[in-house]
Design a protein around this motif. Structure first.
Motif, mmCIF file in Angstrom:
data_model
loop_
_atom_site.group_PDB
_atom_site.id
_atom_site.type_symbol
_atom_site.label_atom_id
_atom_site.label_comp_id
_atom_site.label_asym_id
_atom_site.label_seq_id
_atom_site.Cartn_x
_atom_site.Cartn_y
_atom_site.Cartn_z
ATOM 1 N N ASP A 44 0.656 -1.188 -0.065
ATOM 2 C CA ASP A 44 0.003 0.011 -0.085
ATOM 3 C C ASP A 44 0.833 1.244 -0.008
ATOM 4 N N ILE A 45 2.007 1.188 -0.696
ATOM 5 C CA ILE A 45 2.484 2.621 -0.812
ATOM 6 C C ILE A 45 2.024 3.457 -1.915
ATOM 7 N N SER B 22 12.160 2.505 1.403
ATOM 8 C CA SER B 22 11.500 1.439 0.416
ATOM 9 C C SER B 22 11.922 1.292 -0.852
ATOM 10 N N SER B 23 12.293 2.599 -1.297
ATOM 11 C CA SER B 23 12.860 2.655 -2.898
ATOM 12 C C SER B 23 14.356 2.142 -2.986
ATOM 13 N N LYS B 24 14.987 2.605 -1.824
ATOM 14 C CA LYS B 24 16.151 1.817 -1.977
ATOM 15 C C LYS B 24 16.386 0.245 -1.796
ATOM 16 N N ILE B 25 15.359 -0.094 -1.024
ATOM 17 C CA ILE B 25 15.196 -1.838 -0.826
ATOM 18 C C ILE B 25 14.685 -2.249 -2.214
ATOM 19 N N LEU B 26 13.898 -1.548 -2.708
ATOM 20 C CA LEU B 26 13.363 -2.084 -4.193
ATOM 21 C C LEU B 26 14.484 -2.005 -5.406
ATOM 22 N N LYS B 27 15.179 -1.082 -5.320
ATOM 23 C CA LYS B 27 16.485 -1.009 -6.113
ATOM 24 C C LYS B 27 17.222 -2.307 -6.040
ATOM 25 N N GLY C 80 7.995 -21.417 -4.977
ATOM 26 C CA GLY C 80 8.964 -21.867 -3.952
ATOM 27 C C GLY C 80 9.534 -21.042 -3.030
ATOM 28 N N ILE C 81 8.960 -19.914 -2.766
ATOM 29 C CA ILE C 81 9.231 -18.741 -1.986
ATOM 30 C C ILE C 81 8.783 -18.883 -0.432
ATOM 31 N N ASN C 82 9.689 -18.880 0.658
ATOM 32 C CA ASN C 82 9.198 -19.112 1.936
ATOM 33 C C ASN C 82 9.927 -18.023 2.553
ATOM 34 N N LYS C 83 10.595 -17.161 2.081
ATOM 35 C CA LYS C 83 11.222 -16.112 3.128
ATOM 36 C C LYS C 83 10.799 -14.495 2.381
ATOM 37 N N LEU C 84 10.190 -13.568 3.326
ATOM 38 C CA LEU C 84 9.623 -12.388 2.844
ATOM 39 C C LEU C 84 10.226 -11.242 3.566
ATOM 40 N N VAL C 85 10.298 -10.330 2.877
ATOM 41 C CA VAL C 85 10.465 -8.924 3.391
ATOM 42 C C VAL C 85 9.482 -8.089 3.212
ATOM 43 N N ILE C 86 8.958 -7.327 4.327
ATOM 44 C CA ILE C 86 7.677 -6.667 4.255
ATOM 45 C C ILE C 86 8.021 -5.137 4.488
ATOM 46 N N ILE C 87 7.445 -4.354 3.680
ATOM 47 C CA ILE C 87 7.684 -3.106 3.884
ATOM 48 C C ILE C 87 6.267 -2.380 3.483
ATOM 49 N N ALA D 97 11.117 1.252 7.277
ATOM 50 C CA ALA D 97 10.507 1.474 5.815
ATOM 51 C C ALA D 97 8.939 1.022 6.003
ATOM 52 N N THR D 98 8.431 1.248 7.184
ATOM 53 C CA THR D 98 7.099 1.149 7.283
ATOM 54 C C THR D 98 6.753 2.684 8.193
ATOM 55 N N ALA D 99 5.455 2.964 8.275
ATOM 56 C CA ALA D 99 4.991 4.092 8.937
ATOM 57 C C ALA D 99 3.618 4.053 9.303
#
Length: 188
Positions: free
Chosen positions: A14-15, A38-43, A109-116, A144-146
């Motif tokens: 929801d950014i 968040s932009s830096k993480i996405l990059k 097969g994804i079991n690890k997540l990064v959430i922002i 990276a959350t608010a």
């Protein structure tokens, strides 16, 4: 094992431009640079060619800043999706309910997540809780959350930073590991 070796997915929640209308959401937003982080993480995720999933909230309330008829529905420029990055639309707090997010993650097969994303105590919290309940190994990135101030049931105002910290404390080591952006970059 690095996050790259674990094929870790980035989930951006929801950014959206509607959150720029601070007073509508309660005012006094904390972490004013969450979108920049968040932009830096996405990059970094794009550089590493790791999976990215953009989540957008489509409010059922026609006056909401996140209703599809409002300009605020649009994803913020700092984290605009590029070709090939899925956009998953939800109309409740969890990115897993009423969407195919879990199926997409399972297929890859994804079991690890990064959430922002936004907001810490609403959709970020709900999605993180469900990720943990589904058995995903989740990292929630604290800076990276608010969130915004909230009015309590007795009319008192609760400060956004307090709400943010309490929400993170509730999630940490039960539904996710809470870390900051600096620590995340040490893990990739």
């Amino acid at each position: 094992m690095s996050l790259k070796e674990q094929n870790t997915a980035l989930i951006l929640i929801d950014i959206q431009k509607g959150f720029d209308e601070e007073e509508y959401w309660g005012g006094n937003r904390n972490n004013k640079d969450a979108e920049e982080k968040s932009s830096k993480i996405l990059k970094k995720w794009r550089e590493l060619n790791l999976p990215v999933f953009h989540i957008v909230h489509s409010s059922k309330n026609p006056i909401s800043r996140l209703h599809k008829s409002h300009p605020g529905f649009e994803i913020k420029d700092e984290v605009k999706p590029i070709e090939g990055e899925p956009i998953i639309t939800k109309d409740v707090n969890s990115a897993f309910i009423g969407t195919d997010l879990k199926e997409r993650l399972d297929r890859r097969g994804i079991n690890k997540l990064v959430i922002i994303g936004l907001t810490t105590n609403h959709c970020v919290s709900t999605t993180t809780r469900m990720a943990g309940n589904y058995g995903f190994d989740a990292l929630l990135i604290s800076d990276a959350t608010a969130t915004f101030d909230r009015i309590g049931i007795n009319g008192q105002r609760f400060d956004s930073e307090l709400i943010h910290q309490i929400t993170l404390a509730n999630l940490n080591n039960e539904f996710a590991q809470v870390i900051d952006t600096k620590r995340l970059f040490e893990l990739v």
